[in-house]
Write a protein that holds these residues in place. Structure first.
Motif, mmCIF file in Angstrom:
data_model
loop_
_atom_site.group_PDB
_atom_site.id
_atom_site.type_symbol
_atom_site.label_atom_id
_atom_site.label_comp_id
_atom_site.label_asym_id
_atom_site.label_seq_id
_atom_site.Cartn_x
_atom_site.Cartn_y
_atom_site.Cartn_z
ATOM 1 N N VAL A 152 -14.596 11.493 3.050
ATOM 2 C CA VAL A 152 -13.607 11.736 1.992
ATOM 3 C C VAL A 152 -14.046 10.972 0.740
ATOM 4 C CG1 VAL A 152 -11.190 11.455 1.272
ATOM 5 C CG2 VAL A 152 -11.735 12.089 3.637
ATOM 6 N N SER A 153 -14.132 11.691 -0.383
ATOM 7 C CA SER A 153 -14.492 11.075 -1.667
ATOM 8 C C SER A 153 -13.244 10.516 -2.324
ATOM 9 C CB SER A 153 -15.118 12.116 -2.596
ATOM 10 O OG SER A 153 -16.293 12.618 -2.021
ATOM 11 N N TRP A 154 -13.375 9.316 -2.895
ATOM 12 C CA TRP A 154 -12.258 8.642 -3.552
ATOM 13 C C TRP A 154 -12.675 8.221 -4.952
ATOM 14 C CZ3 TRP A 154 -7.533 7.947 -1.170
ATOM 15 C CH2 TRP A 154 -7.481 8.132 0.218
ATOM 16 N N LEU A 155 -11.850 8.528 -5.944
ATOM 17 C CA LEU A 155 -11.982 7.999 -7.295
ATOM 18 C C LEU A 155 -11.378 6.597 -7.268
ATOM 19 C CD1 LEU A 155 -12.432 8.444 -10.410
ATOM 20 C CD2 LEU A 155 -10.056 9.246 -10.461
ATOM 21 N N LEU A 156 -12.036 5.670 -7.894
ATOM 22 C CA LEU A 156 -11.649 4.262 -7.869
ATOM 23 C C LEU A 156 -11.217 3.833 -9.262
ATOM 24 C CD1 LEU A 156 -12.371 2.231 -5.488
ATOM 25 C CD2 LEU A 156 -14.516 2.002 -6.606
ATOM 26 N N GLU A 157 -10.011 3.286 -9.389
ATOM 27 C CA GLU A 157 -9.536 2.803 -10.689
ATOM 28 C C GLU A 157 -8.886 1.433 -10.529
ATOM 29 O OE1 GLU A 157 -7.491 6.053 -13.086
ATOM 30 O OE2 GLU A 157 -7.299 6.727 -10.998
ATOM 31 N N ILE A 160 0.875 -1.174 0.000
ATOM 32 C CA ILE A 160 0.000 0.000 0.000
ATOM 33 C C ILE A 160 0.911 1.223 0.000
ATOM 34 C CG2 ILE A 160 -1.769 1.287 1.242
ATOM 35 C CD1 ILE A 160 -2.668 -1.417 2.464
ATOM 36 N N VAL A 161 0.765 2.061 -1.011
ATOM 37 C CA VAL A 161 1.630 3.237 -1.177
ATOM 38 C C VAL A 161 0.763 4.483 -1.309
ATOM 39 C CG1 VAL A 161 3.281 4.367 -2.723
ATOM 40 C CG2 VAL A 161 3.486 1.926 -2.252
ATOM 41 N N LEU A 162 1.094 5.513 -0.560
ATOM 42 C CA LEU A 162 0.380 6.791 -0.598
ATOM 43 C C LEU A 162 1.310 7.864 -1.127
ATOM 44 C CD1 LEU A 162 -1.912 8.349 2.032
ATOM 45 C CD2 LEU A 162 0.156 9.594 1.397
ATOM 46 N N ARG A 163 0.773 8.708 -2.029
ATOM 47 C CA ARG A 163 1.504 9.892 -2.504
ATOM 48 C C ARG A 163 0.548 11.069 -2.398
ATOM 49 N NH1 ARG A 163 4.537 10.061 -7.623
ATOM 50 N NH2 ARG A 163 2.474 10.140 -8.541
ATOM 51 N N CYS A 164 0.961 12.092 -1.693
ATOM 52 C CA CYS A 164 0.145 13.290 -1.506
ATOM 53 C C CYS A 164 0.723 14.423 -2.341
ATOM 54 C CB CYS A 164 0.151 13.680 -0.021
ATOM 55 S SG CYS A 164 -0.865 15.128 0.366
ATOM 56 N N GLY A 165 -0.177 15.280 -2.858
ATOM 57 C CA GLY A 165 0.278 16.416 -3.650
ATOM 58 C C GLY A 165 0.452 16.109 -5.117
ATOM 59 N N ILE A 166 -0.193 15.046 -5.582
ATOM 60 C CA ILE A 166 -0.095 14.709 -7.008
ATOM 61 C C ILE A 166 -0.917 15.707 -7.825
ATOM 62 C CG2 ILE A 166 0.251 12.251 -6.533
ATOM 63 C CD1 ILE A 166 -2.710 11.865 -7.528
ATOM 64 N N PRO A 167 -0.583 15.910 -9.083
ATOM 65 C CA PRO A 167 -1.437 16.732 -9.947
ATOM 66 C C PRO A 167 -2.787 16.041 -10.155
ATOM 67 C CG PRO A 167 0.726 16.355 -10.960
ATOM 68 C CD PRO A 167 0.635 15.460 -9.757
ATOM 69 N N ARG A 168 -3.795 16.829 -10.492
ATOM 70 C CA ARG A 168 -5.125 16.256 -10.716
ATOM 71 C C ARG A 168 -5.057 15.229 -11.834
ATOM 72 N NH1 ARG A 168 -9.175 20.389 -12.435
ATOM 73 N NH2 ARG A 168 -8.163 20.096 -14.428
ATOM 74 N N THR A 215 -7.927 7.777 -5.507
ATOM 75 C CA THR A 215 -7.466 9.168 -5.503
ATOM 76 C C THR A 215 -8.538 10.030 -4.863
ATOM 77 O OG1 THR A 215 -6.336 8.758 -7.608
ATOM 78 C CG2 THR A 215 -6.552 11.050 -6.919
ATOM 79 N N THR A 216 -8.117 10.881 -3.918
ATOM 80 C CA THR A 216 -9.081 11.750 -3.255
ATOM 81 C C THR A 216 -9.592 12.807 -4.219
ATOM 82 O OG1 THR A 216 -7.339 13.226 -2.448
ATOM 83 C CG2 THR A 216 -8.095 11.482 -0.947
ATOM 84 N N GLY A 217 -10.828 13.188 -4.023
ATOM 85 C CA GLY A 217 -11.431 14.288 -4.761
ATOM 86 C C GLY A 217 -12.024 15.266 -3.763
ATOM 87 N N MET A 218 -12.326 16.445 -4.215
ATOM 88 C CA MET A 218 -12.951 17.459 -3.373
ATOM 89 C C MET A 218 -12.122 17.792 -2.127
ATOM 90 S SD MET A 218 -15.413 18.072 -5.354
ATOM 91 C CE MET A 218 -16.294 19.293 -4.397
ATOM 92 N N ARG A 219 -10.801 17.808 -2.295
ATOM 93 C CA ARG A 219 -9.855 18.185 -1.235
ATOM 94 C C ARG A 219 -8.843 19.134 -1.851
ATOM 95 N NH1 ARG A 219 -11.353 17.043 3.984
ATOM 96 N NH2 ARG A 219 -13.068 15.605 3.658
ATOM 97 N N GLU A 259 -3.146 10.041 -3.730
ATOM 98 C CA GLU A 259 -3.418 8.743 -4.336
ATOM 99 C C GLU A 259 -2.909 7.645 -3.423
ATOM 100 O OE1 GLU A 259 -1.471 8.105 -8.123
ATOM 101 O OE2 GLU A 259 0.463 7.864 -7.169
ATOM 102 N N VAL A 260 -3.629 6.530 -3.456
ATOM 103 C CA VAL A 260 -3.231 5.340 -2.716
ATOM 104 C C VAL A 260 -3.238 4.183 -3.698
ATOM 105 C CG1 VAL A 260 -3.802 3.767 -0.832
ATOM 106 C CG2 VAL A 260 -4.186 6.229 -0.553
#
Length: 164
Positions: free
Chosen positions: A108-113, A83-91, A123-127, A132-133
């Protein structure tokens, strides 16, 4: 006979078999994970990510937090690279696709891929900072692993629409 009055059967399992299995389930996949930080985000986003980094849980989905290489307030991992988290990614461009699936966890809203390797990207949305995780196939069984991460994100990354 009702279910409340049925005798309970207890299986005796030697402690020597239970303890190693429990420890193996929590053991990280490695002592560190190679995680490429995203390109330098704007200052306010980097500040949200630094605050998030301090609030992240020590375990996710039963996996212990692992040191990332290079060390960065923009990255974290659990169970090696499971499990890897990266914060501050471009949209991500997928954020604009109305057909993409999503889930909300602890506000927290998450986009699922689904990824080609059987894992998932959330990926979080509305923040005000996109996070991304990446979850490997073995640990991508449900979105329950997002509970602790969502709590930390809700506490440190304000709601809104990121401008980058």
């Amino acid at each position: 006979m009702s279910l409340h009055h049925r005798p309970l059967r207890v299986l005796a399992v030697p402690v020597a078999l239970v303890v190693p299995a429990a420890l193996a389930a929590c053991a990280p996949g490695g002592s560190e994970a190679r995680v490429e930080p995203p390109p330098a985000p704007p200052g306010n986003v980097a500040g949200f990510c630094a605050a998030l980094h301090k609030e992240l849980p020590e375990t996710v989905a039963g996996l212990a937090r692992t040191r990332t290489e290079p060390e960065s307030d923009l990255t974290a991992s659990w169970g090696g690279s499971a499990i890897v988290l990266r914060c501050g990614i471009p949209r991500p461009p997928e954020m604009l696709d109305p057909k993409q699936g999503g889930v909300e966890v602890n506000g927290v809203s998450w986009l699922l891929e689904k990824r080609g390797d059987g894992g998932f990207r959330f990926t979080t949305g509305m923040r005000l900072a996109y996070t991304e995780v990446l979850v490997d196939k073995e640990h991508a069984t449900d979105a329950g692993m997002l509970v602790g991460l969502s709590t930390a994100i809700a506490a440190t990354v304000p709601a809104g629409i990121a401008s980058y």
